[in-house]
Design a protein around this motif. Structure first.
Motif, mmCIF file in Angstrom:
data_model
loop_
_atom_site.group_PDB
_atom_site.id
_atom_site.type_symbol
_atom_site.label_atom_id
_atom_site.label_comp_id
_atom_site.label_asym_id
_atom_site.label_seq_id
_atom_site.Cartn_x
_atom_site.Cartn_y
_atom_site.Cartn_z
ATOM 1 N N SER A 124 0.830 -1.207 0.000
ATOM 2 C CA SER A 124 0.000 0.000 0.000
ATOM 3 C C SER A 124 0.865 1.257 0.000
ATOM 4 O O SER A 124 1.948 1.277 0.580
ATOM 5 C CB SER A 124 -0.939 0.004 1.211
ATOM 6 O OG SER A 124 -0.201 -0.106 2.405
ATOM 7 N N CYS A 155 -0.242 7.644 -0.302
ATOM 8 C CA CYS A 155 -1.289 8.539 -0.809
ATOM 9 C C CYS A 155 -1.864 7.982 -2.103
ATOM 10 O O CYS A 155 -1.281 7.095 -2.727
ATOM 11 C CB CYS A 155 -0.763 9.953 -1.007
ATOM 12 S SG CYS A 155 0.120 10.226 -2.533
ATOM 13 N N GLY A 156 -2.994 8.531 -2.531
ATOM 14 C CA GLY A 156 -3.694 8.047 -3.709
ATOM 15 C C GLY A 156 -2.993 8.350 -5.023
ATOM 16 O O GLY A 156 -3.323 7.767 -6.051
ATOM 17 N N CYS A 157 -2.008 9.248 -5.008
ATOM 18 C CA CYS A 157 -1.295 9.596 -6.237
ATOM 19 C C CYS A 157 -0.237 8.542 -6.591
ATOM 20 O O CYS A 157 0.371 8.599 -7.653
ATOM 21 C CB CYS A 157 -0.629 10.957 -6.089
ATOM 22 S SG CYS A 157 0.561 11.029 -4.733
ATOM 23 N N THR A 178 0.558 4.441 -7.029
ATOM 24 C CA THR A 178 -0.094 3.155 -7.229
ATOM 25 C C THR A 178 0.953 2.044 -7.322
ATOM 26 O O THR A 178 1.782 2.064 -8.242
ATOM 27 C CB THR A 178 -0.924 3.173 -8.528
ATOM 28 O OG1 THR A 178 -1.795 4.297 -8.500
ATOM 29 C CG2 THR A 178 -1.729 1.895 -8.675
ATOM 30 N N LYS A 202 7.155 9.688 -1.170
ATOM 31 C CA LYS A 202 6.068 8.716 -1.127
ATOM 32 C C LYS A 202 6.611 7.403 -0.588
ATOM 33 O O LYS A 202 7.641 6.900 -1.053
ATOM 34 C CB LYS A 202 5.459 8.502 -2.519
ATOM 35 C CG LYS A 202 4.995 9.799 -3.180
ATOM 36 C CD LYS A 202 3.982 10.540 -2.328
ATOM 37 C CE LYS A 202 3.605 11.873 -2.955
ATOM 38 N NZ LYS A 202 2.769 12.672 -2.084
#
Length: 143
Positions: free
Chosen positions: A81, A84-86, A88, A119
């Motif tokens: 995981s 953040c959503g940005c 993948t 990230k």
């Protein structure tokens, strides 16, 4: 008669207590030996941190992180995981045998992410080091 009965009860209790402790000690020794001989897999990333430098806002940054199973049992990644959503992640779904390699591919969409970026992707597996992380960092310049 009460003195003999009291002595007998104390002797029985002492025997039961000492027998219980000896059994537990042997069980603990066996458990410890089993744990030491049953070593699992181990995830080791070649380069856990990737600095992508500077990119323009809207660019997509992709990186494939390679890991090796340096343990003695197969490794299965159960969850990967991103922070953040940005970002993948995708990853090797099959068990990675000892001495073999697997991959975690990370895609970062810099749209709306101007400035310094870091990230973190968290990897959960059945390995001895159950939780490991990889990082993607750099700077996103405005359009």
């Amino acid at each position: 008669m009460n003195i003999i009965r009291s002595f007998f009860i104390c002797a029985v209790l002492a025997t039961l207590v000492s027998c219980g402790n000896a059994g537990n000690k042997d069980a603990q020794t066996v458990d410890t030996a089993a744990n030491e001989s049953a070593k699992g897999g181990k995830v080791e990333f070649n380069e856990p941190v990737f600095d992508f430098g500077e990119v323009k806002e809207g660019d997509i940054v992709e990186r494939i992180y390679t890991y090796t199973n340096t343990g003695t049992a197969p490794v299965i990644l159960s969850q990967v995981s991103a922070s953040c959503g940005c970002t993948t992640p995708s990853y090797t779904q099959t068990p990675v045998l000892p001495g073999k390699s697997g991959e975690v591919k990370v895609s970062f969409d810099s749209n709306g992410q101007v400035g310094k970026q870091q990230k973190i992707v968290t990897i959960v597996s059945n390995a001895d080091n159950r939780v490991t992380t990889i990082q993607l960092k750099g700077e996103v310049l405005p359009k």
